[in-house]
Every structure is written in C-alpha cells, then in structure tokens.
Design a protein around this motif. Structure first.
Motif, PDB file in Angstrom:
ATOM      1  N   VAL A  85       0.846  -1.203   0.000  1.00 37.96           N
ATOM      2  CA  VAL A  85       0.000   0.000   0.000  1.00 37.96           C
ATOM      3  C   VAL A  85       0.877   1.247   0.000  1.00 37.96           C
ATOM      4  N   LYS A  86       1.963   1.226   0.776  1.00 39.32           N
ATOM      5  CA  LYS A  86       2.889   2.359   0.790  1.00 39.32           C
ATOM      6  C   LYS A  86       3.514   2.548  -0.600  1.00 39.32           C
ATOM      7  N   GLU A  87       3.850   1.442  -1.250  1.00 39.34           N
ATOM      8  CA  GLU A  87       4.423   1.518  -2.588  1.00 39.34           C
ATOM      9  C   GLU A  87       3.446   2.195  -3.557  1.00 39.34           C
ATOM     10  N   TRP A  88       2.171   1.837  -3.469  1.00 39.26           N
ATOM     11  CA  TRP A  88       1.157   2.464  -4.313  1.00 39.26           C
ATOM     12  C   TRP A  88       0.984   3.943  -3.984  1.00 39.26           C
ATOM     13  N   ALA A  89       1.078   4.285  -2.706  1.00 42.00           N
ATOM     14  CA  ALA A  89       0.985   5.694  -2.312  1.00 42.00           C
ATOM     15  C   ALA A  89       2.145   6.486  -2.912  1.00 42.00           C
ATOM     16  N   TYR A  90       3.349   5.934  -2.810  1.00 43.36           N
ATOM     17  CA  TYR A  90       4.503   6.606  -3.407  1.00 43.36           C
ATOM     18  C   TYR A  90       4.328   6.744  -4.925  1.00 43.36           C
ATOM     19  N   ALA A  91       3.806   5.704  -5.569  1.00 43.11           N
ATOM     20  CA  ALA A  91       3.585   5.759  -7.017  1.00 43.11           C
ATOM     21  C   ALA A  91       2.552   6.833  -7.368  1.00 43.11           C
ATOM     22  N   GLY A  92       1.484   6.894  -6.596  1.00 45.54           N
ATOM     23  CA  GLY A  92       0.466   7.918  -6.838  1.00 45.54           C
ATOM     24  C   GLY A  92       1.016   9.325  -6.675  1.00 45.54           C
ATOM     25  N   PHE A  93       1.841   9.518  -5.643  1.00 44.89           N
ATOM     26  CA  PHE A  93       2.448  10.832  -5.445  1.00 44.89           C
ATOM     27  C   PHE A  93       3.411  11.178  -6.579  1.00 44.89           C
ATOM     28  N   ALA A  94       4.147  10.186  -7.064  1.00 47.38           N
ATOM     29  CA  ALA A  94       5.059  10.428  -8.189  1.00 47.38           C
ATOM     30  C   ALA A  94       4.279  10.874  -9.419  1.00 47.38           C
ATOM     31  N   ILE A  95       3.180  10.195  -9.698  1.00 43.90           N
ATOM     32  CA  ILE A  95       2.342  10.568 -10.844  1.00 43.90           C
ATOM     33  C   ILE A  95       1.793  11.973 -10.648  1.00 43.90           C
ATOM     34  N   ASN A  96       1.363  12.287  -9.433  1.00 43.24           N
ATOM     35  CA  ASN A  96       0.833  13.611  -9.133  1.00 43.24           C
ATOM     36  C   ASN A  96       1.885  14.698  -9.350  1.00 43.24           C
ATOM     37  N   LEU A  97       3.094  14.470  -8.857  1.00 42.00           N
ATOM     38  CA  LEU A  97       4.144  15.482  -8.974  1.00 42.00           C
ATOM     39  C   LEU A  97       4.601  15.675 -10.416  1.00 42.00           C
ATOM     40  N   VAL A  98       4.764  14.581 -11.141  1.00 43.78           N
ATOM     41  CA  VAL A  98       5.153  14.693 -12.550  1.00 43.78           C
ATOM     42  C   VAL A  98       4.035  15.391 -13.339  1.00 43.78           C
ATOM     43  N   SER A  99       2.793  15.053 -13.040  1.00 40.16           N
ATOM     44  CA  SER A  99       1.657  15.691 -13.726  1.00 40.16           C
ATOM     45  C   SER A  99       1.599  17.183 -13.432  1.00 40.16           C
ATOM     46  N   ALA A 100       1.916  17.576 -12.200  1.00 41.81           N
ATOM     47  CA  ALA A 100       1.934  18.999 -11.857  1.00 41.81           C
ATOM     48  C   ALA A 100       2.996  19.734 -12.661  1.00 41.81           C
ATOM     49  N   LEU A 101       4.169  19.139 -12.777  1.00 39.95           N
ATOM     50  CA  LEU A 101       5.228  19.770 -13.570  1.00 39.95           C
ATOM     51  C   LEU A 101       4.835  19.865 -15.050  1.00 39.95           C
ATOM     52  N   ILE A 102       4.207  18.811 -15.564  1.00 42.08           N
ATOM     53  CA  ILE A 102       3.763  18.827 -16.966  1.00 42.08           C
ATOM     54  C   ILE A 102       2.677  19.878 -17.174  1.00 42.08           C
ATOM     55  N   ALA A 103       1.726  19.963 -16.244  1.00 40.88           N
ATOM     56  CA  ALA A 103       0.640  20.939 -16.372  1.00 40.88           C
ATOM     57  C   ALA A 103       1.192  22.360 -16.375  1.00 40.88           C
ATOM     58  N   HIS A 104       2.126  22.659 -15.491  1.00 38.62           N
ATOM     59  CA  HIS A 104       2.709  24.001 -15.454  1.00 38.62           C
ATOM     60  C   HIS A 104       3.519  24.284 -16.715  1.00 38.62           C
ATOM     61  N   THR A 105       4.217  23.276 -17.213  1.00 42.44           N
ATOM     62  CA  THR A 105       4.993  23.447 -18.443  1.00 42.44           C
ATOM     63  C   THR A 105       4.075  23.673 -19.639  1.00 42.44           C
ATOM     64  N   SER A 106       2.965  22.970 -19.694  1.00 47.81           N
ATOM     65  CA  SER A 106       2.070  23.055 -20.859  1.00 47.81           C
ATOM     66  C   SER A 106       1.430  24.432 -21.019  1.00 47.81           C
ATOM     67  N   ILE A 107       1.294  25.174 -19.928  1.00 49.09           N
ATOM     68  CA  ILE A 107       0.717  26.520 -20.048  1.00 49.09           C
ATOM     69  C   ILE A 107       1.796  27.597 -20.003  1.00 49.09           C
ATOM     70  N   HIS A 108       3.061  27.168 -20.098  1.00 53.34           N
ATOM     71  CA  HIS A 108       4.197  28.094 -20.060  1.00 53.34           C
ATOM     72  C   HIS A 108       4.126  28.984 -18.824  1.00 53.34           C
ATOM     73  N   ASP A 109       3.903  28.328 -17.690  1.00 55.12           N
ATOM     74  CA  ASP A 109       3.780  29.027 -16.419  1.00 55.12           C
ATOM     75  C   ASP A 109       5.103  29.679 -16.043  1.00 55.12           C
ATOM     76  N   ARG A 110       5.022  30.667 -15.183  1.00 53.47           N
ATOM     77  CA  ARG A 110       6.234  31.364 -14.732  1.00 53.47           C
ATOM     78  C   ARG A 110       7.133  30.397 -13.957  1.00 53.47           C
TER      79      ARG A 110
END
Length: 141
Positions: A85-110
């Motif tokens: 379960v901890k492994e899945w939590a870490y995986a979910g957080f990794a997906i969340n963090l990478v997605s946040a970086l991609i989302a900010h990059t896609s809108i050319h955020d500051r």
C-alpha cells in the motif's frame, strides 16, 4: 573482484540515522501534501481558479485529487500499513508530482510556479529512497 561503484553516502550509515532521516523527509513531504490537499479542498475561489488556469475545469477532479493525497499521506505515516500500500501511495504521489510539472509546463507558467512542485519532488525522492533502504535492511536492525 572489487566493485568500482561508490555508495551514495560515503562511510557507514547507521540504521538509526537512516530511520531518523526517513521520518524527517517523510514528515516534510507529508506536510506539503497535506497543505496542498487542504488548499484544494477549501472552498476558496483561488483553488478553483488555479486548477482552471491549468486546464482542469471540473471541481470533481480537484476534490478527488485532494482526497487521494489525504489517503496517501495516511498510508505513509501509519506504520502498520502494508508495504504494498505504501508503494502504491509513493507511485500515486510520483504521478501527481510529474503531472503537476507537466501541467505548469504546458501553459508556459512562470518559473516560480515550478518551485513548490520541484521541492516536493525532492522530498518525495528522499523519502522513497530512505524507505526502500529501511525495507531492504535485515530484520534484525
């Protein structure tokens, strides 16, 4: 034959030091995730505007993501939670963090918008790495 690879941490690191470092980085990571979950769950218009600016118009995704963060934080902090379960939590957080970086990059955020996600990503890496070290340690430690 002697290995030419050098350890990540030079010298002997005691199991206690690894455990203390793990809990420090995990606590900081979980605090950051809890703060973002609270911000996203709050009925503040700024939270909805921030998600809309990133292209997420539906409030349902924001609420679902926030509760997933709360559950993930609980999975990491509660010692009796199974390792899988901890492994899945870490995986979910990794997906969340990478997605946040991609989302900010896609809108050319500051550039400043990348700082929270980047710092949280470093905390995630340290927490996960140390957790894996603890899991790999012999049971007698």
């Amino acid at each position: 034959m002697e290995s030419t690879l050098r350890p990540l941490v030079v010298g002997k690191t005691s199991p206690k030091a690894i455990t203390v470092a793990f809990w420090i980085f995990t606590a900081l990571f979980c605090l950051e995730m809890s703060f973002t979950a609270y911000y996203e769950l709050a009925t503040l218009p700024q939270a909805a505007q921030a998600f809309a600016r990133l292209g997420f118009i539906s409030n349902a995704f924001r609420i679902e993501l926030s509760w997933a963060k709360v559950l993930g934080v609980a999975a990491l902090l509660i010692p009796v939670v199974p390792a899988r379960v901890k492994e899945w939590a870490y995986a979910g957080f990794a997906i969340n963090l990478v997605s946040a970086l991609i989302a900010h990059t896609s809108i050319h955020d500051r550039t400043a918008a990348f700082i929270p996600s980047s710092i949280t990503s470093v905390l995630w890496v340290l927490s996960y790495y140390l957790w894996r070290r603890i899991e790999a340690a012999p049971a007698s430690l």
